[in-house]
Design an enzyme around this catalytic site. Structure first.
Site, PDB file in Angstrom:
ATOM      1  CB  THR A  53      -0.920  -0.003   1.236  1.00 25.79           C
ATOM      2  OG1 THR A  53      -1.866  -1.072   1.104  1.00 25.79           O
ATOM      3  CG2 THR A  53      -1.661   1.311   1.377  1.00 25.79           C
ATOM      4  CB  ALA A  84      -4.371  -3.887  -0.719  1.00 22.26           C
ATOM      5  CG  HIS A 203      -5.300  -8.570   1.457  1.00 25.66           C
ATOM      6  ND1 HIS A 203      -4.846  -9.376   2.489  1.00 25.66           N
ATOM      7  CD2 HIS A 203      -4.761  -7.344   1.686  1.00 25.66           C
ATOM      8  CE1 HIS A 203      -4.063  -8.665   3.283  1.00 25.66           C
ATOM      9  NE2 HIS A 203      -4.005  -7.428   2.817  1.00 25.66           N
ATOM     10  CB  ALA A 205      -3.458 -11.891   5.106  1.00 25.54           C
ATOM     11  CG  HIS A 206      -1.998  -8.605   6.988  1.00 21.81           C
ATOM     12  ND1 HIS A 206      -1.260  -7.953   6.024  1.00 21.81           N
ATOM     13  CD2 HIS A 206      -1.225  -9.624   7.429  1.00 21.81           C
ATOM     14  CE1 HIS A 206      -0.090  -8.559   5.891  1.00 21.81           C
ATOM     15  NE2 HIS A 206      -0.056  -9.573   6.734  1.00 21.81           N
ATOM     16  CE1 TYR A 208      -6.941  -3.912   6.555  1.00 20.21           C
ATOM     17  CE2 TYR A 208      -5.286  -5.391   5.635  1.00 20.21           C
ATOM     18  CZ  TYR A 208      -5.622  -4.186   6.217  1.00 20.21           C
ATOM     19  OH  TYR A 208      -4.659  -3.247   6.492  1.00 20.21           O
ATOM     20  N   GLY A 303       9.847 -10.308   6.471  1.00 18.34           N
ATOM     21  CA  GLY A 303      11.167  -9.948   6.973  1.00 18.34           C
ATOM     22  C   GLY A 303      12.325 -10.672   6.327  1.00 18.34           C
TER      23      GLY A 303
END
Length: 370
Positions: A53, A84, A203, A205-206, A208, A303
């Site tokens: 994003t 996204a 999407h 994940a995370h 949402y 990471g």
């Protein structure tokens, strides 16, 4: 003559039988810079651009400056996943993120996609709905955000460390409303193909909307454009935005088994070690059981650097490795990994600004600084 040999990491690679060059004259191929065949897509390397994003799509419409941003990071046979992209006017929760539910948005994406394809890149569009990660100011007619629950989120600092996110208590979707949300994803997938994208990444994940449900029916998107054009992003172990599961291992394996039924192209999973955006920690959890369970291409993110990305491939823990901050700051990241040269430092304070150049397309290429 040209012959093909099977890569030890999967896929095929070229071998020139008539070449008399010594081994010392040919740079050793590292795992990240080896070819891979993902369904019908022939990838030249395994370094993937994460869906990042950037908040530079003014009024939710992709802008001309995105042409340069994405084409800078495109390589022949390289996979890029677009930021996204909202599936409807209720999907918004951040300023100036792109959408793909209107004709204007579809047309605005076309030159961006064309620029990536002109470089030989493979381009997928990540489609999303933020669910309760929003407030009434982003919603049509100032309505409450929709979700699987009416439980509000705790107001918190956004990932840029500057803006405080004020969340409006959500409205729980009725059962009879869910098909409309599914249809929004179907339309977004169809629009992405119309815009020229090679496929879509859902999407899920995370924290949402789909992560709030984790319902199989959301994957009817695969029926709309074909499973060979569909990937999905999951984060069963992550705790982003109060998205905690009591048994993430079981959830992850359940999702792998469910996804296998659809035969989708790839699964993009966030490492358990990623605690928050940019913050890692030690964890006893592993993605290996999920990797073994899923039958398609397995992407990992969270990471990674050059060394542990190579090791993930060597250890057969992944097929492709997804990079975010390093790819943002190094448009030529695959080449830098191949040559093992220093990376540009990223500047977090410009991740989410609206400037069309600064922190967006002004990171230098390696050949311009040596």
């Amino acid at each position: 003559m040209e012959t093909k040999k099977q890569s030890s990491l999967g896929g095929t690679q070229d071998q020139n039988d008539d070449s008399h060059a010594s081994a010392a004259q040919i740079p050793a191929k590292i795992p990240l810079i080896t070819p891979y065949k993902m369904g019908k897509f022939d990838l030249s390397h395994r370094v993937v651009l994460a869906p990042l994003t950037r908040q530079r799509s003014y009024g939710n419409v992709p802008q001309p400056h995105a042409v340069l941003y994405y084409s800078q990071r495109a390589t022949k046979g390289g996979l890029l996943i677009a930021e996204a992209t909202g599936v409807s006017d209720t999907a918004q929760g951040y300023t100036d993120t792109p959408g793909i539910w209107t004709k204007e948005q579809v047309e605005a994406w076309k030159p961006i996609v064309d620029a990536v394809h002109a470089k030989g890149g493979v381009f997928f569009c990540q489609i999303w709905h933020v669910g309760r990660v929003s407030n009434s100011g982003y919603q049509p007619n100032g309505q409450a955000p929709i979700s699987s629950t009416d439980k509000p989120l705790t107001n918190q600092i956004l990932v840029n460390g500057v803006d405080v996110a004020q969340f409006t208590p959500p409205r729980r979707l009725r059962t009879d409303e869910i098909p409309q949300i599914v249809n929004d994803f179907r339309l977004a997938a169809r629009n992405a193909i119309e815009a020229g994208f090679d496929g879509v990444e859902i999407h899920a994940a995370h924290g949402y909307l789909i992560d709030q449900f984790l319902k199989d029916q959301s994957l009817t998107t695969a029926d709309e454009i074909g499973a060979d054009r569909v990937g999905i992003r999951l984060s069963p172990f992550a705790t982003f935005i109060e998205s905690v599961d009591s048994n993430p291992e079981a959830l992850g394996l359940y999702m792998m088994e469910s996804l296998n039924k659809y035969g989708i192209l790839y699964c993009h999973v966030i490492e358990p070690r990623l605690k928050t955006v940019g913050e890692t920690h030690e964890t006893p959890h592993s993605l290996v059981p999920l990797r073994k369970a899923f039958k398609g291409t397995f992407l990992v993110a969270g990471g990674y650097n050059r060394e542990d990305g190579n090791k993930a491939l060597t250890d057969n823990r992944a097929d492709l490795v997804v990079y975010g901050r390093h790819f943002l700051a190094n448009p030529d990241l695959p080449k830098r990994f191949e040559l093992n040269v220093p990376l540009n430092k990223y500047f977090r304070e410009t991740f989410y600004t609206s400037d069309p150049v600064v922190g967006y397309t002004d990171y230098p290429f390696f050949e311009n600084i040596v």
